[in-house]
Design a protein around this motif. Structure first.
Motif, PDB file in Angstrom:
ATOM      1  N   ALA A  59       9.707  35.108  84.389  1.00 51.65           N
ATOM      2  CA  ALA A  59      10.593  35.850  85.429  1.00 51.65           C
ATOM      3  C   ALA A  59      11.141  37.099  84.696  1.00 51.65           C
ATOM      4  CB  ALA A  59      11.934  35.068  85.522  1.00 51.65           C
ATOM      5  N   ALA A  60      10.968  38.264  85.463  1.00 55.11           N
ATOM      6  CA  ALA A  60      11.314  39.602  84.782  1.00 55.11           C
ATOM      7  C   ALA A  60      13.017  39.843  84.700  1.00 55.11           C
ATOM      8  CB  ALA A  60      10.727  40.752  85.637  1.00 55.11           C
ATOM      9  N   VAL A  61      13.205  40.268  83.626  1.00 59.29           N
ATOM     10  CA  VAL A  61      14.754  40.360  83.291  1.00 59.29           C
ATOM     11  C   VAL A  61      14.859  41.781  82.457  1.00 59.29           C
ATOM     12  CG1 VAL A  61      16.730  39.765  82.008  1.00 59.29           C
ATOM     13  CG2 VAL A  61      15.336  38.066  83.286  1.00 59.29           C
ATOM     14  N   ALA A  62      15.652  42.602  83.111  1.00 54.99           N
ATOM     15  CA  ALA A  62      16.003  43.878  82.531  1.00 54.99           C
ATOM     16  C   ALA A  62      17.138  43.869  81.551  1.00 54.99           C
ATOM     17  CB  ALA A  62      16.272  44.866  83.628  1.00 54.99           C
ATOM     18  N   VAL A  63      16.937  44.242  80.353  1.00 56.11           N
ATOM     19  CA  VAL A  63      17.798  44.036  79.370  1.00 56.11           C
ATOM     20  C   VAL A  63      18.213  45.294  79.004  1.00 56.11           C
ATOM     21  CG1 VAL A  63      18.347  43.368  76.940  1.00 56.11           C
ATOM     22  CG2 VAL A  63      16.530  42.138  78.235  1.00 56.11           C
ATOM     23  N   VAL A  64      19.665  45.832  79.231  1.00 52.66           N
ATOM     24  CA  VAL A  64      20.102  46.993  78.992  1.00 52.66           C
ATOM     25  C   VAL A  64      21.192  46.768  77.694  1.00 52.66           C
ATOM     26  CG1 VAL A  64      22.018  48.576  79.720  1.00 52.66           C
ATOM     27  CG2 VAL A  64      20.571  47.348  81.373  1.00 52.66           C
ATOM     28  N   MET A  65      20.445  47.651  76.434  1.00 49.95           N
ATOM     29  CA  MET A  65      20.909  47.639  75.174  1.00 49.95           C
ATOM     30  C   MET A  65      21.873  48.641  74.813  1.00 49.95           C
ATOM     31  SD  MET A  65      17.544  46.198  73.094  1.00 49.95           S
ATOM     32  CE  MET A  65      18.562  46.252  71.596  1.00 49.95           C
ATOM     33  N   GLU A  66      22.940  48.674  75.217  1.00 49.00           N
ATOM     34  CA  GLU A  66      24.022  49.489  74.837  1.00 49.00           C
ATOM     35  C   GLU A  66      24.259  49.349  73.211  1.00 49.00           C
ATOM     36  OE1 GLU A  66      27.372  49.048  77.512  1.00 49.00           O
ATOM     37  OE2 GLU A  66      26.467  49.495  79.067  1.00 49.00           O
ATOM     38  N   ASP A  67      24.065  48.174  72.725  1.00 52.98           N
ATOM     39  CA  ASP A  67      24.228  48.048  71.429  1.00 52.98           C
ATOM     40  C   ASP A  67      22.834  47.980  70.509  1.00 52.98           C
ATOM     41  OD1 ASP A  67      24.624  47.160  68.463  1.00 52.98           O
ATOM     42  OD2 ASP A  67      26.174  45.764  69.337  1.00 52.98           O
ATOM     43  N   THR A  68      22.344  48.606  69.774  1.00 53.72           N
ATOM     44  CA  THR A  68      21.044  48.731  69.105  1.00 53.72           C
ATOM     45  C   THR A  68      21.220  48.030  67.709  1.00 53.72           C
ATOM     46  OG1 THR A  68      21.571  50.897  68.218  1.00 53.72           O
ATOM     47  CG2 THR A  68      20.254  50.653  70.278  1.00 53.72           C
ATOM     48  N   SER A  69      22.217  47.291  67.361  1.00 49.91           N
ATOM     49  CA  SER A  69      22.231  46.410  66.383  1.00 49.91           C
ATOM     50  C   SER A  69      21.110  45.468  65.967  1.00 49.91           C
ATOM     51  CB  SER A  69      23.513  45.744  66.192  1.00 49.91           C
ATOM     52  OG  SER A  69      23.573  44.879  66.894  1.00 49.91           O
ATOM     53  N   PRO A  70      20.854  44.886  64.784  1.00 49.55           N
ATOM     54  CA  PRO A  70      19.772  43.887  64.831  1.00 49.55           C
ATOM     55  C   PRO A  70      20.194  42.591  65.349  1.00 49.55           C
ATOM     56  CG  PRO A  70      20.378  44.839  62.555  1.00 49.55           C
ATOM     57  CD  PRO A  70      21.318  45.587  63.403  1.00 49.55           C
ATOM     58  N   ASP A  71      21.540  42.277  65.491  1.00 49.68           N
ATOM     59  CA  ASP A  71      21.649  41.084  66.412  1.00 49.68           C
ATOM     60  C   ASP A  71      21.477  41.190  67.817  1.00 49.68           C
ATOM     61  OD1 ASP A  71      23.270  39.673  64.509  1.00 49.68           O
ATOM     62  OD2 ASP A  71      24.903  40.881  64.537  1.00 49.68           O
TER      63      ASP A  71
END
Length: 381
Positions: A59-71
């Motif tokens: 299932a395709a899920v778009a991930v919006v990464m406003e945080d680019t931390s290792p976590d």
């Protein structure tokens, strides 16, 4: 007096053999019957076995990464590890929303800019937006994402040493009656019901109506044949075709799709014979009452094939439908055969389920074949 009984039996056997040969020739001459009776079951097996699935994978899920931390990257990596999700990292929420509107993704997972700091504070928060056009798929995707996030949160907490799992407590999950956790095990046994309904009710509903349309039935009026002999002669060839379809389905279930058979094979065959007699009884009754093939086919479609597809429990659990629909479904023979098939395949010889449904199918078979005999007697006697 003593010689009359053997003569009567010999005459019955001779007439039945002659009528059956005629029906077999007619069945083989009509290529559409062979296509529906033998070719269509193979096509349905392949379509439902390989082409249709109630499972959700990739299932395709778009991930919006406003945080680019290792976590945050660990979260995305965890989503990518599961075979059920296919994450796509997007630059902004607007881009993800465009993908959702175009239905190129089924969900949006937003990691806010303060995700890492809140996570370390014990209050990590993400936002999940799921496309709700298909409610069932939306719930499945939600559970997949929640499971992946729960695994990440547990691993992160253990690495930080802030949260430790309770000692001596472990969760072990096991799925009963479908160890492979695949909808193929659910769909393929149900195909036996559809194929036997198709051959038994739909094809058989045309046989007497065809005789009326072609004018050949009147020729039988001046012969010594009896109604029972006519019905048996029309029933035998389609019974053989129906059992061939059953064998094809059984072989595909066991060796093509590896569906286990936990119950008795003899019980499965016996239940299938009973239901095929029920389907043949429905078809013969319709064929005896109607004199038009088109009308007979429509009545058979509405009274047997569509209910077997929609109301037998083939596609969805009947406990989730309104009470009125559930009552109608429980009147249908296909519902009881579907319960028998899935129980014998996936659960085993559960006698509290097997015996009542076998008795109901036997009662349906006797009633429908008897009604077909009475309807035929009124027309040719």
């Amino acid at each position: 007096m003593n010689g009359s009984a053997p003569d009567h039996r010999a005459g019955f056997a001779l007439r039945l053999w002659s009528l059956t040969k005629k029906e077999v020739r007619q069945l083989l001459r009509d290529k559409s019957n062979i296509a529906i009776g033998l070719v269509l079951p193979i096509i349905l097996i392949l379509i439902f076995g390989y082409g249709i699935s109630l499972d959700v994978e990739q299932a395709a899920v778009a991930v919006v990464m406003e945080d680019t931390s290792p976590d945050a990257h660990d979260v995305v990596a965890g989503l990518a590890l599961t075979p059920y999700l296919k994450p796509f990292v997007t630059r902004s929420m607007a881009a993800a929303e465009r993908l959702m509107l175009d239905h190129k993704v089924d969900g949006i997972l937003r990691l806010p800019g303060d995700f890492a700091s809140r996570l370390h504070a014990g209050d990590g928060l993400v936002q999940l937006i799921v496309h709700g056009a298909d409610a069932a798929t939306a719930r499945i995707i939600e559970s997949y994402v929640a499971g992946a996030l729960a695994q990440f949160a547990l691993g992160a907490a253990e690495r930080q040493g802030s949260v430790r799992p309770p000692r001596g407590v472990a969760l072990e999950t096991r799925i009963w009656f479908n160890e492979a956790n695949t909808s193929t095990w659910y769909l393929v046994p149900g195909l036996i019901v559809l194929i036997m309904t198709l051959v038994g009710a739909f094809l058989t509903s045309l046989v007497v109506a065809r005789e009326w349309e072609r004018g050949t039935l009147e020729a039988l009026f001046v012969t010594p044949v009896r109604p029972t002999e006519i019905l048996l002669a029309k029933l035998i060839p389609y019974f053989v075709v129906g059992m061939l379809g059953f064998v094809l389905c059984l072989a595909a279930a066991r060796w093509l799709f590896a569906v286990p058979l936990h119950g008795s094979l003899a019980l499965l065959v016996f239940a299938s014979v009973l239901y095929l007699l029920v389907a043949l009884g429905i078809g013969l009754l319709i064929s005896s009452v109607t004199k038009n093939q088109f009308l007979a086919s429509q009545v058979a479609l509405l009274s047997s094939l569509l209910p077997a597809l929609m109301l037998s429990g083939f596609l969805f659990d009947l406990r989730n439908v309104p009470v009125v629909v559930r009552v109608i479904a429980n009147v249908l023979p296909a519902t009881h055969f579907m319960t028998l098939i899935k129980t014998l395949f996936l659960a085993g010889n559960v006698w509290t389920v097997v015996v009542p449904n076998l008795l109901l199918l036997a009662a349906y078979a006797l009633a429908l074949l008897g009604a077909a005999r009475l309807a035929t007697r009124k027309r040719i006697a």
